[in-house]
Design a protein around this motif. Structure first.
Motif, PDB file in Angstrom:
ATOM      1  N   UNK A 141     -52.732 -17.057  70.797  1.00  0.00           N
ATOM      2  CA  UNK A 141     -53.812 -18.021  71.010  1.00  0.00           C
ATOM      3  C   UNK A 141     -53.756 -18.491  72.459  1.00  0.00           C
ATOM      4  N   UNK A 142     -54.886 -18.367  73.159  1.00  0.00           N
ATOM      5  CA  UNK A 142     -54.954 -18.739  74.576  1.00  0.00           C
ATOM      6  C   UNK A 142     -56.103 -19.714  74.785  1.00  0.00           C
ATOM      7  N   UNK A 143     -55.851 -20.748  75.585  1.00  0.00           N
ATOM      8  CA  UNK A 143     -56.900 -21.692  75.987  1.00  0.00           C
ATOM      9  C   UNK A 143     -57.070 -21.637  77.497  1.00  0.00           C
ATOM     10  N   UNK A 144     -58.325 -21.685  77.936  1.00  0.00           N
ATOM     11  CA  UNK A 144     -58.641 -21.669  79.359  1.00  0.00           C
ATOM     12  C   UNK A 144     -59.550 -22.845  79.705  1.00  0.00           C
ATOM     13  N   UNK A 145     -59.368 -23.382  80.906  1.00  0.00           N
ATOM     14  CA  UNK A 145     -60.324 -24.311  81.503  1.00  0.00           C
ATOM     15  C   UNK A 145     -61.176 -23.492  82.458  1.00  0.00           C
ATOM     16  N   UNK A 146     -62.463 -23.404  82.169  1.00  0.00           N
ATOM     17  CA  UNK A 146     -63.374 -22.573  82.956  1.00  0.00           C
ATOM     18  C   UNK A 146     -64.326 -23.454  83.756  1.00  0.00           C
ATOM     19  N   UNK A 147     -64.558 -23.065  85.003  1.00  0.00           N
ATOM     20  CA  UNK A 147     -65.468 -23.792  85.893  1.00  0.00           C
ATOM     21  C   UNK A 147     -66.456 -22.817  86.514  1.00  0.00           C
ATOM     22  N   UNK A 148     -67.753 -23.089  86.316  1.00  0.00           N
ATOM     23  CA  UNK A 148     -68.799 -22.348  86.993  1.00  0.00           C
ATOM     24  C   UNK A 148     -69.230 -23.125  88.218  1.00  0.00           C
ATOM     25  N   UNK A 149     -69.231 -22.479  89.386  1.00  0.00           N
ATOM     26  CA  UNK A 149     -69.473 -23.179  90.641  1.00  0.00           C
ATOM     27  C   UNK A 149     -70.663 -22.605  91.394  1.00  0.00           C
ATOM     28  N   UNK A 150     -71.287 -23.450  92.211  1.00  0.00           N
ATOM     29  CA  UNK A 150     -72.294 -23.007  93.166  1.00  0.00           C
ATOM     30  C   UNK A 150     -71.559 -22.280  94.290  1.00  0.00           C
ATOM     31  N   UNK A 151     -71.881 -21.009  94.482  1.00  0.00           N
ATOM     32  CA  UNK A 151     -71.162 -20.208  95.471  1.00  0.00           C
ATOM     33  C   UNK A 151     -71.310 -20.763  96.880  1.00  0.00           C
ATOM     34  N   UNK A 152     -72.419 -21.444  97.140  1.00  0.00           N
ATOM     35  CA  UNK A 152     -72.671 -21.958  98.497  1.00  0.00           C
ATOM     36  C   UNK A 152     -71.968 -23.279  98.751  1.00  0.00           C
ATOM     37  N   UNK A 153     -71.997 -24.195  97.780  1.00  0.00           N
ATOM     38  CA  UNK A 153     -71.464 -25.538  97.998  1.00  0.00           C
ATOM     39  C   UNK A 153     -70.107 -25.766  97.342  1.00  0.00           C
ATOM     40  N   UNK A 154     -69.707 -24.903  96.449  1.00  0.00           N
ATOM     41  CA  UNK A 154     -68.475 -25.019  95.669  1.00  0.00           C
ATOM     42  C   UNK A 154     -68.548 -26.163  94.650  1.00  0.00           C
ATOM     43  N   UNK A 155     -69.739 -26.708  94.416  1.00  0.00           N
ATOM     44  CA  UNK A 155     -69.897 -27.767  93.412  1.00  0.00           C
ATOM     45  C   UNK A 155     -69.729 -27.175  92.014  1.00  0.00           C
ATOM     46  N   UNK A 156     -69.008 -27.893  91.153  1.00  0.00           N
ATOM     47  CA  UNK A 156     -68.842 -27.452  89.771  1.00  0.00           C
ATOM     48  C   UNK A 156     -70.137 -27.743  89.011  1.00  0.00           C
ATOM     49  N   UNK A 157     -70.750 -26.702  88.457  1.00  0.00           N
ATOM     50  CA  UNK A 157     -72.028 -26.821  87.764  1.00  0.00           C
ATOM     51  C   UNK A 157     -71.863 -26.884  86.251  1.00  0.00           C
TER      52      UNK A 157
END
Length: 352
Positions: A141-157
């Motif tokens: 069993x594996x848990x991940x924290x995933x973050x999708x970011x704006x490639x230009x600003x690095x803001x987490x979306x």
């Protein structure tokens, strides 16, 4: 000269060559490991509208310029469900393409600012925990924290934590015992004596219904009329359009001998369809987040997804919208729950 296309010859060749496998096994993950997923994905109008239309999310602010501006958007933005699905889809090849049950997701959050089409999405995941499964020696069993970011600003979306069962390269040795399980209780379910339905979809309607239920053996809960039967678009096209390469959604040959017996609907399609049904009976202003999401059984081609909603709380923020917390349950044509989760959203107030 060898004829490689001769059926017998080719069968022998297939038996001798090595398969170049995709995805990672349980042993490949380490706590604290950060995985940069490649490729990213540009969030397009076509992808956004295809996702919304096929999951019956028809909020006009995501379709029309005038409705978007009325909600303080510059233009119709990317729908949070499409953003969530795209963020997860990009991770599949690295995290879960080997298969294994999707055990749940929680703490799904979005930025305060809207996301618009044309945004280049990059995604990274950090391994939060990994542990053995006492009941399934072939899996961990594996848990991940995933973050999708704006490639230009690095803001987490978009960010969330998800947990999966992941196949082991080598099964875990056990003593042959079985995992302990709680005995099933024979008690009847403790349901309320009555169910109340809000008069409308504005914030005040949810507040009124909750006030009526207070102090009574009652709950604010109701089902939504619409259903969406699963077809080739929802089962195969939508996940592939988010770069979700899991064979469960498109490889009929492999899935024929699986527990489902067929390819299955991407969990985020099931979820988004149920939420689309619910939103059609609300005046949604903004999505805040999702928690405690679970998927309970398979949804396959031909199944119909319906939705049930329970209103948990409502809080007046002194703004144009109030905060409402819901529990949503998606169920199939046999009334079996297939998805459940809690959702927090800003719901518009009536204009004074």
């Amino acid at each position: 000269m060898t004829d490689w296309t001769d059926p017998d010859t080719f069968t022998q060749a297939l038996e001798q060559v090595e398969t170049k496998e995709k995805g990672n096994c349980f042993e490949d993950f380490e706590e604290g490991q950060v995985i940069e997923h490649d490729p990213g994905l540009t969030l397009t109008s076509h992808g956004n509208e295809a996702w919304m239309s096929q999951t019956l999310n028809h909020d006009p602010a995501y379709w029309r310029q005038d409705a978007a501006e009325a909600r303080d958007f510059d233009e119709p933005p990317v729908h949070p469900d499409y953003l969530t699905a795209a963020t997860l889809g990009i991770t599949v090849e690295d995290l879960s393409e080997k298969g294994g049950y999707f055990l749940g997701r929680t703490d799904v959050r979005f930025p305060g600012t809207p996301v618009y089409t044309g945004t280049e999405l990059t995604v990274e995941s950090e391994v939060v925990t990994k542990k053995s499964s006492s009941s399934r020696p072939n899996y961990g069993i594996v848990s991940w924290r995933t973050r999708g970011k704006d490639a230009e600003t690095d803001e987490v979306l978009c960010s969330y934590e998800r947990t999966n069962m992941i196949p082991r390269r080598q099964p875990l040795e056990t003593d042959g015992g079985t995992a302990e399980s709680a005995e099933a209780e024979d008690d009847e379910p403790d349901l309320p004596g009555e169910f109340l339905t809000p008069e409308g979809g504005y914030f005040e309607d949810f507040v009124d219904a909750l006030e009526q239920a207070e102090g009574r053996d009652a709950a604010v809960a109701y089902r939504h009329e619409r259903g969406r039967s699963q077809d080739a678009v929802t089962v195969a096209y939508l996940p592939l359009a988010t770069l979700n390469t899991a064979k469960q959604h498109h490889n009929v040959d492999v899935m024929e001998d699986s527990p489902s017996g067929d390819i299955v609907t991407y969990g985020d399609v099931t979820r988004s369809t149920a939420l689309g049904h619910a939103r059609s009976d609300e005046r949604t202003y903004r999505e805040v987040g999702f928690d405690d999401e679970s998927f309970h059984t398979f949804v396959t081609h031909g199944d119909t997804v319906y939705a049930f909603t329970r209103v948990l709380s409502a809080e007046d923020d002194g703004d144009v919208a109030g905060t409402v917390r819901f529990e949503h349950i998606a169920f199939n044509q046999d009334d079996e729950p297939v998805y459940s989760g809690t959702r927090t959203a800003k719901i518009r107030k009536r204009e004074n």
